[in-house]
Design a protein around this motif. Sequence first.
Motif, PDB file in Angstrom:
ATOM      1  N   ALA A 354       0.832  -1.210   0.000  1.00  0.00           N
ATOM      2  CA  ALA A 354       0.000   0.000   0.000  1.00  0.00           C
ATOM      3  C   ALA A 354       0.863   1.256   0.000  1.00  0.00           C
ATOM      4  N   ASP A 355       1.991   1.205   0.697  1.00  0.00           N
ATOM      5  CA  ASP A 355       2.886   2.361   0.774  1.00  0.00           C
ATOM      6  C   ASP A 355       3.441   2.757  -0.584  1.00  0.00           C
ATOM      7  N   ARG A 356       3.483   1.798  -1.528  1.00  0.00           N
ATOM      8  CA  ARG A 356       3.974   2.081  -2.875  1.00  0.00           C
ATOM      9  C   ARG A 356       2.910   2.726  -3.754  1.00  0.00           C
ATOM     10  N   GLY A 357       1.648   2.718  -3.320  1.00  0.00           N
ATOM     11  CA  GLY A 357       0.604   3.491  -3.984  1.00  0.00           C
ATOM     12  C   GLY A 357       0.086   2.985  -5.314  1.00  0.00           C
ATOM     13  N   PRO A 358      -0.005   1.668  -5.561  1.00  0.00           N
ATOM     14  CA  PRO A 358      -0.542   1.224  -6.862  1.00  0.00           C
ATOM     15  C   PRO A 358      -2.003   1.616  -7.032  1.00  0.00           C
ATOM     16  N   GLY A 359      -2.392   1.868  -8.282  1.00  0.00           N
ATOM     17  CA  GLY A 359      -3.772   2.257  -8.552  1.00  0.00           C
ATOM     18  C   GLY A 359      -4.753   1.110  -8.427  1.00  0.00           C
ATOM     19  N   ARG A 360      -4.281  -0.124  -8.657  1.00  0.00           N
ATOM     20  CA  ARG A 360      -5.141  -1.302  -8.547  1.00  0.00           C
ATOM     21  C   ARG A 360      -4.360  -2.432  -7.893  1.00  0.00           C
ATOM     22  N   ILE A 361      -5.024  -3.143  -7.019  1.00  0.00           N
ATOM     23  CA  ILE A 361      -4.437  -4.320  -6.376  1.00  0.00           C
ATOM     24  C   ILE A 361      -5.418  -5.472  -6.528  1.00  0.00           C
ATOM     25  N   LEU A 362      -4.922  -6.589  -7.035  1.00  0.00           N
ATOM     26  CA  LEU A 362      -5.726  -7.809  -7.102  1.00  0.00           C
ATOM     27  C   LEU A 362      -5.155  -8.778  -6.070  1.00  0.00           C
ATOM     28  N   HIS A 363      -5.899  -8.982  -4.996  1.00  0.00           N
ATOM     29  CA  HIS A 363      -5.473  -9.869  -3.916  1.00  0.00           C
ATOM     30  C   HIS A 363      -6.259 -11.163  -4.044  1.00  0.00           C
ATOM     31  N   VAL A 364      -5.540 -12.280  -4.225  1.00  0.00           N
ATOM     32  CA  VAL A 364      -6.166 -13.580  -4.439  1.00  0.00           C
ATOM     33  C   VAL A 364      -6.048 -14.393  -3.158  1.00  0.00           C
ATOM     34  N   PHE A 365      -7.166 -14.918  -2.686  1.00  0.00           N
ATOM     35  CA  PHE A 365      -7.208 -15.682  -1.446  1.00  0.00           C
ATOM     36  C   PHE A 365      -7.601 -17.123  -1.735  1.00  0.00           C
ATOM     37  N   CYS A 366      -6.840 -18.080  -1.191  1.00  0.00           N
ATOM     38  CA  CYS A 366      -7.298 -19.467  -1.214  1.00  0.00           C
ATOM     39  C   CYS A 366      -7.756 -19.900   0.171  1.00  0.00           C
ATOM     40  N   VAL A 402     -10.917 -16.643  -3.809  1.00  0.00           N
ATOM     41  CA  VAL A 402     -11.638 -15.369  -3.843  1.00  0.00           C
ATOM     42  C   VAL A 402     -10.697 -14.284  -4.346  1.00  0.00           C
ATOM     43  N   LEU A 403     -11.122 -13.564  -5.371  1.00  0.00           N
ATOM     44  CA  LEU A 403     -10.322 -12.481  -5.946  1.00  0.00           C
ATOM     45  C   LEU A 403     -10.924 -11.150  -5.510  1.00  0.00           C
ATOM     46  N   LEU A 404     -10.100 -10.288  -4.937  1.00  0.00           N
ATOM     47  CA  LEU A 404     -10.526  -8.941  -4.517  1.00  0.00           C
ATOM     48  C   LEU A 404      -9.807  -7.895  -5.343  1.00  0.00           C
ATOM     49  N   LEU A 405     -10.572  -6.941  -5.874  1.00  0.00           N
ATOM     50  CA  LEU A 405      -9.980  -5.763  -6.510  1.00  0.00           C
ATOM     51  C   LEU A 405     -10.057  -4.618  -5.518  1.00  0.00           C
ATOM     52  N   LEU A 406      -8.888  -4.039  -5.208  1.00  0.00           N
ATOM     53  CA  LEU A 406      -8.818  -2.927  -4.265  1.00  0.00           C
ATOM     54  C   LEU A 406      -8.230  -1.711  -4.962  1.00  0.00           C
ATOM     55  N   THR A 407      -8.766  -0.539  -4.632  1.00  0.00           N
ATOM     56  CA  THR A 407      -8.228   0.721  -5.130  1.00  0.00           C
ATOM     57  C   THR A 407      -8.135   1.691  -3.970  1.00  0.00           C
ATOM     58  N   PRO A 408      -7.312   2.742  -4.119  1.00  0.00           N
ATOM     59  CA  PRO A 408      -7.263   3.753  -3.061  1.00  0.00           C
ATOM     60  C   PRO A 408      -8.649   4.320  -2.790  1.00  0.00           C
ATOM     61  N   GLU A 409      -8.946   4.572  -1.555  1.00  0.00           N
ATOM     62  CA  GLU A 409     -10.287   5.018  -1.154  1.00  0.00           C
ATOM     63  C   GLU A 409     -10.722   6.255  -1.920  1.00  0.00           C
ATOM     64  N   GLN A 410      -9.834   7.244  -2.101  1.00  0.00           N
ATOM     65  CA  GLN A 410     -10.196   8.469  -2.798  1.00  0.00           C
ATOM     66  C   GLN A 410     -10.559   8.181  -4.243  1.00  0.00           C
ATOM     67  N   ARG A 411      -9.795   7.288  -4.883  1.00  0.00           N
ATOM     68  CA  ARG A 411     -10.083   6.953  -6.276  1.00  0.00           C
ATOM     69  C   ARG A 411     -11.429   6.254  -6.388  1.00  0.00           C
ATOM     70  N   ARG A 412     -11.747   5.407  -5.412  1.00  0.00           N
ATOM     71  CA  ARG A 412     -13.031   4.711  -5.447  1.00  0.00           C
ATOM     72  C   ARG A 412     -14.177   5.704  -5.426  1.00  0.00           C
ATOM     73  N   HIS A 413     -14.051   6.722  -4.572  1.00  0.00           N
ATOM     74  CA  HIS A 413     -15.107   7.751  -4.507  1.00  0.00           C
ATOM     75  C   HIS A 413     -15.212   8.495  -5.825  1.00  0.00           C
ATOM     76  N   ASN A 414     -14.068   8.827  -6.436  1.00  0.00           N
ATOM     77  CA  ASN A 414     -14.094   9.551  -7.718  1.00  0.00           C
ATOM     78  C   ASN A 414     -14.718   8.721  -8.813  1.00  0.00           C
ATOM     79  N   ASP A 415     -14.355   7.416  -8.861  1.00  0.00           N
ATOM     80  CA  ASP A 415     -14.919   6.519  -9.896  1.00  0.00           C
ATOM     81  C   ASP A 415     -16.421   6.393  -9.730  1.00  0.00           C
ATOM     82  N   THR A 416     -16.869   6.289  -8.452  1.00  0.00           N
ATOM     83  CA  THR A 416     -18.302   6.187  -8.205  1.00  0.00           C
ATOM     84  C   THR A 416     -19.037   7.448  -8.651  1.00  0.00           C
TER      85      THR A 416
END
Length: 418
Positions: A354-366, A402-416
């Motif tokens: 998170a500290d590196r600031g990627p615009g999209r994170i795909l976290h895969v859970f088994c 389970v695949l999760l797509l995560l984005t920075p909170e501010q970007r999520r609000h802007n996209d919405t």
Amino acid sequence: MTKSFTEYYDEERRRSSGQPARLPPGSCVTPDGRRCRLCHAPSMEYAKELKVKDTAFRRFWASFASENVVDRLRPSPSGRGYRVVTKRKVHVTRAGFSMGLIDPVGRKLLDVDSCAIEPASHAALYARIAALLRHRAANPLVAALQYVILKGNYETTAVIFNLSEISQHAVKAANTVSKLLTREFPSVQGVFLFEDDSGDRYYMGGNTAAAAAFRRLYGEREISLRMDDLRLVYDVQAFSQVNLSVMPTLLATAREMLGQRGASLFDLYSGYGLFSIGLASGYSVVRGLEVSQQAVASAMNNARRLKLSHVRFNRSDISPESLIRTLPMLGPDDAVVMDPPRNGAADGVIEAVADRGPGRILHVFCNTERLKPDIAAWARCGYAVRRAIPVDNFPGTDHLEVLLLLTPEQRRHNDTAH
């Protein structure tokens, strides 16, 4: 306190109880008539299981996260007979030996003729291996034998004998078994010995020593995975998925969630390159990070064979310290894929990414039990779940990918807002 996904799944299974599944004669039953309960395939057909799992997962998810972001469960093309990685535990006594699945209740071995979630070819191989091991010439092999492992794809299979010690006598006996087995089964692509004195219950044990602990007796080390026009190969020692039928679905889901294009993609726990190479066409720069020497070598070979000069792999553990060295500062067009092992990412890894600031994170859970704490960790770092898609990688069990797509909170609000 949040109930586990298994608890929700068990509740839904009880509510949906009805006629047991229709299975071929001998499936999931020992010679003395005991029913194997290691999976749920004998108790319900796959179509019914999908409905039960989907309902259970949505109830589980709603207990700690927003229902608005979760999709319906994506099924496995093969609901039964899908496992291309299987094993049998060997128990040696003065009277001889037994070989079977490990019953978690009582830890007894279940010598089933065939398993509903394994390919029929595995049942035939195990039966013949057991017969060969009962010959006197195989005694030195049996004395050191802990597991028999089958690993491959739906056309070919490698046989791995997990031994407490690789001795000269065991090698001689194993060579005899190998020659007889491969003569009868052309689908056996390789036979190997793996030395492991760790006592680990997992199929390849806890021995991560050098190649001296792994010996080839016959055939090819590489296993092939085909997904439409993409072919990946990986070393028999590298970690691989047990359900190859669902891999195209998993890769297509990842591509759909991340979008078609981006600047750079960083794939953590990259294995033999499933996501790195499968998603490479959408990115200018792709970097994979993986600790397994065999997996990294396989990934590099795949990228070289496919002429993907913009895809590179490095061998390293995944830790906050290693990510400081290898992961640059990222921007809104950059993506990170994380597919850690079942016990999850090491402490501090989520924060380091998170500290590196990627615009999209795909976290895969088994492991579904990692979802709640890890989502909370992402939230503390300013990342919100935008989409969650469960994929049924493990039919017949209470496990999901389970695949999760995560984005920075501010970007999520802007996209919405748009």
